[in-house]
Design a protein around this motif. Structure first.
Motif, mmCIF file in Angstrom:
data_model
loop_
_atom_site.group_PDB
_atom_site.id
_atom_site.type_symbol
_atom_site.label_atom_id
_atom_site.label_comp_id
_atom_site.label_asym_id
_atom_site.label_seq_id
_atom_site.Cartn_x
_atom_site.Cartn_y
_atom_site.Cartn_z
ATOM 1 N N ILE A 47 0.940 -1.193 0.060
ATOM 2 C CA ILE A 47 0.140 0.141 0.034
ATOM 3 C C ILE A 47 0.987 0.997 -0.197
ATOM 4 O O ILE A 47 1.112 1.699 1.130
ATOM 5 N N ASP A 48 1.288 1.704 -1.307
ATOM 6 C CA ASP A 48 2.277 2.901 -1.507
ATOM 7 C C ASP A 48 1.603 4.187 -1.247
ATOM 8 O O ASP A 48 0.314 4.040 -1.341
ATOM 9 N N PHE A 49 2.413 5.167 -0.941
ATOM 10 C CA PHE A 49 1.749 6.433 -1.190
ATOM 11 C C PHE A 49 1.352 6.715 -2.529
ATOM 12 O O PHE A 49 2.110 6.103 -3.428
ATOM 13 N N GLY A 50 0.273 7.543 -2.604
ATOM 14 C CA GLY A 50 -0.400 8.036 -4.015
ATOM 15 C C GLY A 50 -1.812 7.115 -3.999
ATOM 16 O O GLY A 50 -2.221 7.302 -4.983
ATOM 17 N N ARG A 51 -1.815 6.053 -3.356
ATOM 18 C CA ARG A 51 -3.019 5.074 -3.553
ATOM 19 C C ARG A 51 -4.249 6.139 -2.968
ATOM 20 O O ARG A 51 -4.422 6.757 -2.197
ATOM 21 N N ALA A 52 -5.685 5.654 -3.364
ATOM 22 C CA ALA A 52 -6.738 6.305 -3.105
ATOM 23 C C ALA A 52 -7.075 6.125 -1.829
ATOM 24 O O ALA A 52 -6.941 4.939 -0.970
ATOM 25 N N GLN A 53 -7.607 7.293 -0.931
ATOM 26 C CA GLN A 53 -7.928 7.165 0.187
ATOM 27 C C GLN A 53 -8.976 6.152 0.870
ATOM 28 O O GLN A 53 -8.671 5.339 1.638
ATOM 29 N N THR A 83 -6.601 15.259 5.373
ATOM 30 C CA THR A 83 -7.395 14.377 6.012
ATOM 31 C C THR A 83 -6.358 13.253 6.682
ATOM 32 O O THR A 83 -5.635 12.575 6.178
ATOM 33 N N ALA A 84 -6.932 12.898 8.099
ATOM 34 C CA ALA A 84 -6.131 11.835 8.829
ATOM 35 C C ALA A 84 -7.040 10.855 9.559
ATOM 36 O O ALA A 84 -8.118 11.305 10.026
ATOM 37 N N ALA A 85 -6.643 9.700 9.365
ATOM 38 C CA ALA A 85 -7.547 8.634 9.875
ATOM 39 C C ALA A 85 -6.638 7.954 11.146
ATOM 40 O O ALA A 85 -5.454 7.385 10.755
ATOM 41 N N TYR A 86 -7.049 7.832 12.168
ATOM 42 C CA TYR A 86 -6.644 7.366 13.405
ATOM 43 C C TYR A 86 -6.941 6.135 13.867
ATOM 44 O O TYR A 86 -8.021 5.710 13.878
ATOM 45 N N TRP A 87 -6.098 4.899 14.132
ATOM 46 C CA TRP A 87 -6.326 3.874 14.664
ATOM 47 C C TRP A 87 -6.076 3.880 16.171
ATOM 48 O O TRP A 87 -5.109 4.478 16.451
ATOM 49 N N PRO A 88 -6.587 3.063 17.006
ATOM 50 C CA PRO A 88 -6.302 3.056 18.342
ATOM 51 C C PRO A 88 -4.876 2.680 18.751
ATOM 52 O O PRO A 88 -4.365 2.966 19.798
ATOM 53 N N ASN A 89 -4.184 2.023 17.772
ATOM 54 C CA ASN A 89 -2.811 1.286 18.092
ATOM 55 C C ASN A 89 -1.976 2.442 17.660
ATOM 56 O O ASN A 89 -0.675 2.204 17.986
ATOM 57 N N LEU A 91 -1.666 4.422 15.027
ATOM 58 C CA LEU A 91 -1.335 4.712 13.473
ATOM 59 C C LEU A 91 -2.154 5.783 13.005
ATOM 60 O O LEU A 91 -3.637 5.746 13.309
ATOM 61 N N THR A 92 -1.429 6.780 12.426
ATOM 62 C CA THR A 92 -2.410 7.788 11.613
ATOM 63 C C THR A 92 -1.816 7.876 10.321
ATOM 64 O O THR A 92 -0.781 7.685 9.874
ATOM 65 N N LEU A 93 -2.877 7.710 9.133
ATOM 66 C CA LEU A 93 -2.783 7.619 7.904
ATOM 67 C C LEU A 93 -3.269 9.267 7.462
ATOM 68 O O LEU A 93 -4.247 9.612 7.725
ATOM 69 N N ASN A 94 -2.303 9.742 6.719
ATOM 70 C CA ASN A 94 -2.506 11.133 6.238
ATOM 71 C C ASN A 94 -2.805 11.195 4.694
ATOM 72 O O ASN A 94 -2.187 10.543 3.705
ATOM 73 N N PHE A 95 -3.883 11.809 4.323
ATOM 74 C CA PHE A 95 -4.292 11.972 2.761
ATOM 75 C C PHE A 95 -4.410 13.315 2.530
ATOM 76 O O PHE A 95 -4.980 14.291 2.994
ATOM 77 N N THR A 96 -3.783 13.482 1.003
ATOM 78 C CA THR A 96 -3.836 15.032 0.455
ATOM 79 C C THR A 96 -4.702 14.759 -0.904
ATOM 80 O O THR A 96 -4.366 13.934 -1.675
ATOM 81 N N GLN A 97 -5.790 15.551 -0.927
ATOM 82 C CA GLN A 97 -6.638 15.351 -2.235
ATOM 83 C C GLN A 97 -7.017 14.224 -2.702
ATOM 84 O O GLN A 97 -6.871 13.504 -3.645
ATOM 85 N N GLY A 98 -7.269 13.437 -1.429
ATOM 86 C CA GLY A 98 -7.824 11.912 -1.767
ATOM 87 C C GLY A 98 -6.970 10.794 -1.974
ATOM 88 O O GLY A 98 -6.946 9.681 -2.063
ATOM 89 N N ASP A 99 -5.554 11.228 -1.802
ATOM 90 C CA ASP A 99 -4.314 10.292 -1.971
ATOM 91 C C ASP A 99 -3.566 9.942 -0.664
ATOM 92 O O ASP A 99 -3.370 11.031 0.251
ATOM 93 N N PHE A 100 -2.936 8.874 -0.586
ATOM 94 C CA PHE A 100 -2.337 8.562 0.734
ATOM 95 C C PHE A 100 -1.058 9.254 0.478
ATOM 96 O O PHE A 100 -0.360 8.817 -0.386
#
Length: 164
Positions: A47-53, A83-89, A91-100
């Protein structure tokens, strides 16, 4: 004759059951963050950077066995609206313009490629003094050692506007 047919039927049924494939074991769960994105456990797929959110959030939800605890937007990031998605462990994933575009780890338990982990002592490397503390980079993964602490307190790669 009737007994022979019943025995033959039972024998065929038994053979069919014996040759049925064994149930598949569940797919491994988990992932390893690295300088290019995320490496799911037990596969060469990435799951590389640039993939869809939406696809990234769905895949990580399956790999971690739970959905994000929160999804937040920050319009004041230097990278633009993030946009950031947070998991309880942690981990935060950040997305810009819908891309990871990046990830952050702030809790012990999720080691990165290298391996580096929050809560461990940093390796013997040159560190850069910043306003947050001391930072270093290894294979595209950045680490923060906050002032007054001997241990790594955060790891990240890519866009990093959110720390939790």
């Amino acid at each position: 004759m009737r007994l022979a047919v019943l025995l033959a039927s039972a024998l065929v049924a038994g053979c069919t059951l014996a040759t049925s494939p064994a149930p598949e074991s569940p797919a491994p769960r988990g992932l390893t963050p690295d300088g290019e994105g995320l490496q799911p456990a037990g596969t060469d797929l990435r799951i590389d950077f640039g993939r869809a959110q939406d696809g990234v959030i769905d895949a990580v939800t399956r790999l971690l066995g739970q959905p994000p605890a929160d999804i937040t937007r920050n319009p004041e990031c230097g990278a633009g609206l993030v946009t950031a998605a947070y998991w309880p462990n942690g981990l935060t994933l950040n997305f810009t313009q819908g891309d990871f575009t990046g990830w952050v780890v702030t809790e012990p338990g999720l080691a990165t490629a290298g391996p580096l982990a929050v809560g461990q002592l940093p390796p013997a490397v040159a560190m850069e003094e910043t306003t947050l503390g001391r930072e270093f980079e290894r294979n595209g993964v950045w680490a923060l050692v906050e002032d007054g602490s001997p241990e790594i307190s955060a790891l990240w790669s890519g866009t990093t506007c959110f720390f939790r």
